[in-house]
Design a protein around this motif. Structure first.
Motif, short mmCIF file in Angstrom:
data_model
loop_
_atom_site.label_atom_id
_atom_site.label_comp_id
_atom_site.label_asym_id
_atom_site.label_seq_id
_atom_site.Cartn_x
_atom_site.Cartn_y
_atom_site.Cartn_z
N MET A 20 5.95 -10.45 2.65
CA MET A 20 6.55 -9.36 2.78
C MET A 20 7.32 -9.33 4.14
SD MET A 20 5.27 -5.56 2.99
CE MET A 20 4.87 -5.48 4.57
N SER A 21 8.30 -8.86 4.28
CA SER A 21 8.70 -8.91 5.71
C SER A 21 8.97 -7.88 6.37
CB SER A 21 10.00 -9.62 5.20
OG SER A 21 10.29 -9.25 4.00
N GLU A 22 9.86 -7.70 6.95
CA GLU A 22 10.27 -6.83 7.94
C GLU A 22 10.02 -5.27 7.25
OE1 GLU A 22 12.95 -9.05 7.54
OE2 GLU A 22 11.18 -10.29 8.17
N PRO A 23 9.65 -4.23 7.92
CA PRO A 23 9.90 -2.86 7.21
C PRO A 23 10.90 -2.61 6.71
CG PRO A 23 8.43 -2.83 9.20
CD PRO A 23 9.03 -4.09 9.22
N LEU A 24 12.02 -2.64 7.53
CA LEU A 24 13.45 -2.38 7.00
C LEU A 24 13.78 -3.02 5.64
CD1 LEU A 24 15.75 -1.82 10.08
CD2 LEU A 24 14.97 -0.04 8.45
N LYS A 25 13.56 -4.43 5.47
CA LYS A 25 13.54 -5.00 4.54
C LYS A 25 13.20 -4.74 3.08
CE LYS A 25 13.92 -9.82 2.39
NZ LYS A 25 13.41 -11.38 2.78
N LEU A 26 11.92 -4.20 3.37
CA LEU A 26 10.85 -3.68 2.34
C LEU A 26 11.48 -2.34 1.91
CD1 LEU A 26 8.54 -3.78 0.50
CD2 LEU A 26 7.45 -2.51 2.44
N GLU A 27 11.96 -1.56 3.01
CA GLU A 27 12.49 -0.26 2.43
C GLU A 27 13.72 -0.33 1.68
OE1 GLU A 27 13.39 4.01 4.51
OE2 GLU A 27 12.21 2.32 5.67
N LYS A 28 14.45 -1.36 2.01
CA LYS A 28 15.66 -1.53 1.33
C LYS A 28 15.35 -2.08 -0.39
CE LYS A 28 19.05 -2.55 4.74
NZ LYS A 28 19.93 -3.63 5.58
N GLN A 29 14.29 -3.09 -0.29
CA GLN A 29 14.02 -3.46 -1.66
C GLN A 29 13.48 -2.30 -2.61
OE1 GLN A 29 11.38 -6.65 0.04
NE2 GLN A 29 12.68 -7.81 -1.30
N LEU A 30 12.74 -1.30 -1.93
CA LEU A 30 12.17 -0.27 -2.45
C LEU A 30 13.15 0.86 -2.96
CD1 LEU A 30 8.65 0.09 -0.56
CD2 LEU A 30 9.06 -0.60 -2.84
N ASP A 31 14.15 0.89 -2.05
CA ASP A 31 15.01 1.77 -2.41
C ASP A 31 15.74 1.72 -3.67
OD1 ASP A 31 15.88 4.04 -0.96
OD2 ASP A 31 16.79 3.03 0.71
N ARG A 32 15.85 0.42 -4.13
CA ARG A 32 16.53 -0.03 -5.32
C ARG A 32 15.75 0.21 -6.63
NH1 ARG A 32 17.29 -5.09 -2.40
NH2 ARG A 32 19.30 -4.91 -1.28
N LEU A 33 14.42 0.57 -6.65
CA LEU A 33 13.54 0.73 -7.63
C LEU A 33 13.45 2.31 -8.09
CD1 LEU A 33 10.43 -0.89 -6.38
CD2 LEU A 33 12.26 -2.13 -7.54
N GLU A 34 13.43 2.17 -9.60
CA GLU A 34 13.15 3.74 -10.25
C GLU A 34 11.93 4.35 -9.66
OE1 GLU A 34 15.41 4.70 -12.60
OE2 GLU A 34 16.62 3.12 -12.62
#
Length: 202
Positions: free
Chosen positions: A1-15
């Protein structure tokens, strides 16, 4: 898992259901940390919390009654160990596990990305703290310690697990019972937690 911002972007796309499943998977992997602590010091109700986490999985899979997440928040909160009261390291990962479950329930209610980020941070910090306490060296500089933690097998396993959960969720449009069962099995990790702890009686 990478940086927090990258994770947040990935989570943002989820239902919403995917966010709950993400939280449940990380909470499942942290749960043995609390179950073992709870039994050893006779604090909290690990069986009740186990039932609450089971209820979240069952609701995701559509195989059980919907849980009343608002009511269960109080039950989970009552089992959060006060770190000022316990003069032992085991209270810290136990605390992370219960707060993670609390955030998971909040995600059930609100479907909020912030709660998923919180659970990911709790799990990550739990692993980092364990590595530092168990294997860190006072002689290390801050940079050396960070490098040591980030390249440690437990941290690499943690990041691989988070990536695997995200990848599975991204490839799944609906929360089928079979998909949730497989995700839960992955998260259970044969009963071994994110810091390598197993609660045999859990």
């Amino acid at each position: 898992m990478s940086e927090p911002l990258k994770l947040e972007k990935q989570l943002d796309r989820l239902e919403s259901w995917q966010l709950v499943a993400f939280c449940a998977a990380l909470s499942e992997r942290m749960f043995p940390n609390f179950a073992l602590f709870s039994r050893l010091v006779e604090f909290g109700d690990h069986q009740q919390l186990r039932g609450i986490l089971d209820g979240i999985w069952n609701q995701l899979a559509g195989t059980g009654a919907r849980i009343n997440a608002e009511v269960q928040l109080d039950n989970v909160e009552a089992s959060i160990p006060d770190l000022d009261e316990f003069d032992m390291y085991g209270a810290t990962p136990a605390h992370a596990a219960v707060v993670g479950l609390y955030s998971t329930l909040t995600c059930v209610i609100e479907g909020d990305v912030a709660e998923a980020v919180e659970v990911a941070n709790l799990s990550h910090e739990c692993v980092a703290g364990f590595i530092e306490i168990s294997e860190g060296d006072d002689q290390m500089s801050d940079e050396e310690l960070v490098r040591f933690i980030n390249t440690h097998e437990l941290m690499l396993n943690e990041e691989a697990f988070v990536d695997e959960v995200l990848e599975r969720l991204r490839g799944q449009r609906q929360p089928t019972a079979a998909f949730i069962r497989e995700l839960r099995t992955l998260a259970e990790n044969e009963g071994v937690s994110n810091i390598g702890i197993s609660d045999e009686d859990g």
